[in-house]
Design an enzyme around this catalytic site. Structure first.
Site, PDB file in Angstrom:
ATOM      1  N   ASP A 187      -5.619   2.588  -3.721  1.00 11.84           N
ATOM      2  CA  ASP A 187      -6.905   2.533  -3.016  1.00 11.84           C
ATOM      3  C   ASP A 187      -7.162   3.750  -2.126  1.00 11.84           C
ATOM      4  O   ASP A 187      -8.293   3.970  -1.701  1.00 11.84           O
ATOM      5  CB  ASP A 187      -7.069   1.205  -2.242  1.00 11.84           C
ATOM      6  N   ARG A 188      -6.125   4.541  -1.848  1.00 11.60           N
ATOM      7  CA  ARG A 188      -6.349   5.720  -0.995  1.00 11.60           C
ATOM      8  C   ARG A 188      -6.514   6.981  -1.839  1.00 11.60           C
ATOM      9  O   ARG A 188      -6.100   7.020  -3.001  1.00 11.60           O
ATOM     10  CB  ARG A 188      -5.164   5.938  -0.068  1.00 11.60           C
ATOM     11  N   LYS A 203     -11.384  -0.107  -1.035  1.00 12.40           N
ATOM     12  CA  LYS A 203     -11.441   1.334  -1.186  1.00 12.40           C
ATOM     13  C   LYS A 203     -10.817   1.684  -2.528  1.00 12.40           C
ATOM     14  O   LYS A 203     -10.062   0.895  -3.081  1.00 12.40           O
ATOM     15  CB  LYS A 203     -10.775   2.033  -0.025  1.00 12.40           C
ATOM     16  N   ASP A 243      -0.849   1.474  -4.094  1.00 12.39           N
ATOM     17  CA  ASP A 243      -1.682   0.506  -4.815  1.00 12.39           C
ATOM     18  C   ASP A 243      -3.014   1.081  -5.286  1.00 12.39           C
ATOM     19  O   ASP A 243      -3.872   0.339  -5.754  1.00 12.39           O
ATOM     20  CB  ASP A 243      -1.914  -0.734  -3.944  1.00 12.39           C
ATOM     21  N   ASP A 250      -2.285   6.448  -3.418  1.00 15.56           N
ATOM     22  CA  ASP A 250      -1.139   5.792  -2.785  1.00 15.56           C
ATOM     23  C   ASP A 250      -0.527   4.700  -3.664  1.00 15.56           C
ATOM     24  O   ASP A 250      -0.891   4.554  -4.830  1.00 15.56           O
ATOM     25  CB  ASP A 250      -1.547   5.221  -1.423  1.00 15.56           C
ATOM     26  N   SER A 281       0.804  -1.218   0.000  1.00 15.57           N
ATOM     27  CA  SER A 281       0.000   0.000   0.000  1.00 15.57           C
ATOM     28  C   SER A 281       0.843   1.278   0.000  1.00 15.57           C
ATOM     29  O   SER A 281       1.639   1.493  -0.897  1.00 15.57           O
ATOM     30  CB  SER A 281      -0.943  -0.042   1.193  1.00 15.57           C
ATOM     31  N   HIS A 282       0.739   2.052   1.065  1.00 15.50           N
ATOM     32  CA  HIS A 282       1.397   3.359   1.138  1.00 15.50           C
ATOM     33  C   HIS A 282       2.791   3.260   1.745  1.00 15.50           C
ATOM     34  O   HIS A 282       3.457   4.275   1.908  1.00 15.50           O
ATOM     35  CB  HIS A 282       0.542   4.278   1.987  1.00 15.50           C
TER      36      HIS A 282
HETATM   37  C1  G1P Z   1      -4.034   1.531   8.213  1.00 15.86           C
HETATM   38  C2  G1P Z   1      -5.216   2.458   8.354  1.00 15.86           C
HETATM   39  C3  G1P Z   1      -6.485   1.714   8.048  1.00 15.86           C
HETATM   40  C4  G1P Z   1      -6.390   1.072   6.649  1.00 15.86           C
HETATM   41  C5  G1P Z   1      -5.140   0.225   6.560  1.00 15.86           C
HETATM   42  C6  G1P Z   1      -4.920  -0.323   5.169  1.00 15.86           C
HETATM   43  O1  G1P Z   1      -4.133   0.474   9.149  1.00 15.86           O
HETATM   44  O2  G1P Z   1      -5.285   3.019   9.644  1.00 15.86           O
HETATM   45  O3  G1P Z   1      -7.573   2.581   8.126  1.00 15.86           O
HETATM   46  O4  G1P Z   1      -7.506   0.284   6.391  1.00 15.86           O
HETATM   47  O5  G1P Z   1      -3.997   1.007   6.908  1.00 15.86           O
HETATM   48  O6  G1P Z   1      -4.804   0.682   4.208  1.00 15.86           O
HETATM   49  P1  G1P Z   1      -3.361   0.451  10.552  1.00 15.86           P
HETATM   50  O7  G1P Z   1      -1.910   0.660  10.229  1.00 15.86           O
HETATM   51  O8  G1P Z   1      -3.893   1.624  11.325  1.00 15.86           O
HETATM   52  O9  G1P Z   1      -3.700  -0.859  11.172  1.00 15.86           O
HETATM   53 ZN    ZN Z   2      -3.295   1.319  -0.310  1.00 19.76          ZN
END
Ligand code: G1P
Ligand code: ZN
Length: 542
Positions: free
Chosen positions: A280-281, A375, A278, A276, A112-113
């Site tokens: 989804d954000r 998302k 991948d 981000d 992801s990010h």
């Molecule tokens: C974080 C975000 C959460 C999101 C997840 C995946 O998780 O807070 O809302 O769904 O990334 O993108 P966390 O690191 O808080 O468990």
């Molecule tokens: Zn992501």
């Protein structure tokens, strides 16, 4: 030729908030990927001859792992694998392809990010046939299996060609290499009024979209520039790079600062957005107006009937517990249900499948709808563009009008990243132990009304998920939530979520951190964050 190899278990293959995430060198250990993929397949039943969708965000190690997944899918009896060209697919595009092709499931390769590159992060996530992340029960089963695994199956063939679009047969399995963007873009055209957005753009409306050198680059070029007519260069940093150009592909005010500065400058375009690693954000910034993700969810829910795919408005709204209650005000006004779920998209799936909600969101820059089961960053951007094209107002005008109607939930998240895990756990455990005594006590002049550890009962399948974050509710409706991240790969990350509601006839234009200053002080007084973590300030304020 199919080979069965012996293996021994790793003890750390427990999926977190969103799949298994580790540093690249961990995934590079011999048999590490193979063990986890085999543990996924061993936890599934009935996939023989069926379809598996595979794709990733292009980060370092993506191509190597995709080859392993394809060879193992073949050896384990899948009938067809659909893979994005070059191994690229955004997370929402994987979700869509699973649904469109009635696939058995899919595998998303992404962290992801989180940063990429040879020393960065990697991740593997399984999505089920509804297109959504596997539920807790299934991820627990994968973990259990990973602790006992003693063999894996893999086809002993050379690497397959991921770059040529088309279909081929490999030892009885069909491999389809697809354009990563085409099906997704076509889906977006069914949901939004592309003509109206095109006309708005032709009328001079300008956009800056920062793909952060990650997966949304090709999607944004095709949709925003080619199909909607935005100027060339509207999509910035649009070529996905294995290390995201050395940046965190996290669309927040720290890592997307260049975009933020642009949007606050005199030459700001009308609309700024980012996504981000991948895809989804989403980050949404108007000219001189940052839109907090919790507010974005509320504004989108209140206006989504302006887009053709949602003309009847939402049937219900879901948000994660730490997300602000701004969307609750919209649900109240529309007379529809609001659902409060634990953090992580996997909890929205059952509500979406049961038709209880149309739109879901998280404070962590995630928004999406029933069009897929993830998302979806570009979806949120396009819904905003559709609303702006219809209302012909600025982002700032729409937000001010929103607060004047519903009141404003001042909201911020303070992250303490990569802190000592033992200290973080102790902080949470001690707080948990004091929950019963907190109510009635005063901190920074604020009286605690109630304190608990959030537990969720899924209204569809009645499954219970406990310990999802400590909530401290104050007299007057303000709130502090604390939880530990389930996606970090280094030490622990403490997240402190702070929220205060200001009614519609109150002060709607305050600076957010100033509006929350007494609550920020209260959080410190309650949990002694500085002393316990050794940090005087958060690493990220979102
Ligand atoms: C974080 C975000 C959460 C999101 C997840 C995946 O998780 O807070 O809302 O769904 O990334 O993108 P966390 O690191 O808080 O468990
Ligand atoms: Zn992501």
């Amino acid at each position: 030729m199919i080979a069965i190899h012996e293996t021994t278990p790793f003890d750390d293959q427990k999926p977190g908030t969103s799949g298994l995430r580790k540093k690249v060198p961990v995934f590079q250990k011999p048999r590490y990927v193979e063990n986890f993929i085999q543990s996924i397949f061993d936890s599934l039943a009935g996939y023989r001859g069926r379809t598996l969708v595979v794709g990733g965000d292009g980060r370092f190690y993506n191509r190597e792992v995709i080859q392993i997944v394809i060879k193992m899918a073949l050896a384990n009896g899948f009938g067809r694998v659909i893979v994005g060209q070059g191994g690229i697919l955004s997370t929402p595009a994987v979700s869509h392809l699973i649904r469109k092709n009635e696939a058995f499931g899919g595998i998303v390769l992404s962290a992801s990010h989180n940063p990429g590159g040879a020393d960065g992060d990697f991740g593997i996530k399984y999505n089920a046939g509804n297109g959504g992340p596997a539920n807790e029960k299934f991820t627990n089963a994968i973990f259990e299996r990973s602790k006992a695994i003693d063999r894996y199956a893999i086809a002993e063939i050379g690497d397959v060609d991921l770059d040529e679009i088309g279909s081929s047969e490999i030892e009885g399995m069909t491999l389809e290499v697809v354009d990563p963007v085409a099906d997704y873009a076509a889906l977006m055209e069914t949901l939004f009024d592309f003509d109206a957005i095109r006309a708005h753009v032709r009328g001079g409306f300008t956009i800056a979209f920062d793909a952060m050198h990650a997966v949304t680059g090709p999607y944004a070029v095709e949709i925003l520039e080619n199909r909607l007519g935005a100027a060339k260069g509207t999509a910035r940093n649009a070529v996905p790079l294995p290390d995201f150009g050395g940046h965190h592909p996290d669309p927040n005010l720290v890592y997307a600062k260049e975009l933020y500065d642009l949007m606050m400058s005199p030459d700001a375009p009308d609309f700024g957005a980012a996504s981000d690693g991948d895809g989804d954000r989403n980050l949404i910034i108007g000219k001189d107006m940052y839109v907090a993700p919790s507010d974005s969810l509320a504004a989108l829910a209140a206006n989504m009937h302006l887009a053709p795919g949602y003309k009847d408005g939402p049937v219900g709204i879901a948000r994660s517990m730490p997300t602000s209650a701004a969307a609750d005000e919209v649900a109240k006004a529309l007379g529809i249900d609001i659902y409060e779920t634990p953090t992580g998209w996997k909890f929205f799936g059952s509500l979406l499948d049961a038709g209880k909600v149309t739109i879901c969101g998280e404070e962590s820059a995630g928004t999406g709808s029933d069009h897929v089961r993830e998302k979806d960053g570009l979806w949120a951007v396009l819904l905003w563009l559709n609303i702006l094209a219809v209302r012909k107002e600025s982002v700032a005008e729409i937000m001010r009008d929103h607060w004047a109607r519903y009141g404003r939930n001042y909201y911020s998240r303070h992250d303490y990243e990569a802190i000592d895990a033992a200290a973080a756990n102790k902080l949470m455990d001690d707080l948990r132990g004091r929950l019963d005594t907190l109510s009635g006590q005063m901190f920074a002049g604020l009286a605690v009304a109630q304190a608990d550890d959030f537990s969720y009962t899924d209204p569809v399948d009645n499954s219970v998920t406990e310990h999802q974050g400590i909530r401290i509710l104050f007299e007057g409706g303000s709130r502090i939530v604390m939880r530990l991240s389930g996606t970090g790969t280094e030490g622990a990350t403490l997240r402190v979520y702070i929220e205060r509601y200001e009614p519609k006839d109150g002060h709607l234009d305050l600076d957010t951190q100033a509006a929350l200053s007494d609550l920020i002080e209260a959080a410190e007084a309650i949990a002694s964050i500085a002393k316990r973590t050794g940090r005087n300030a958060p690493s990220v304020i979102a």
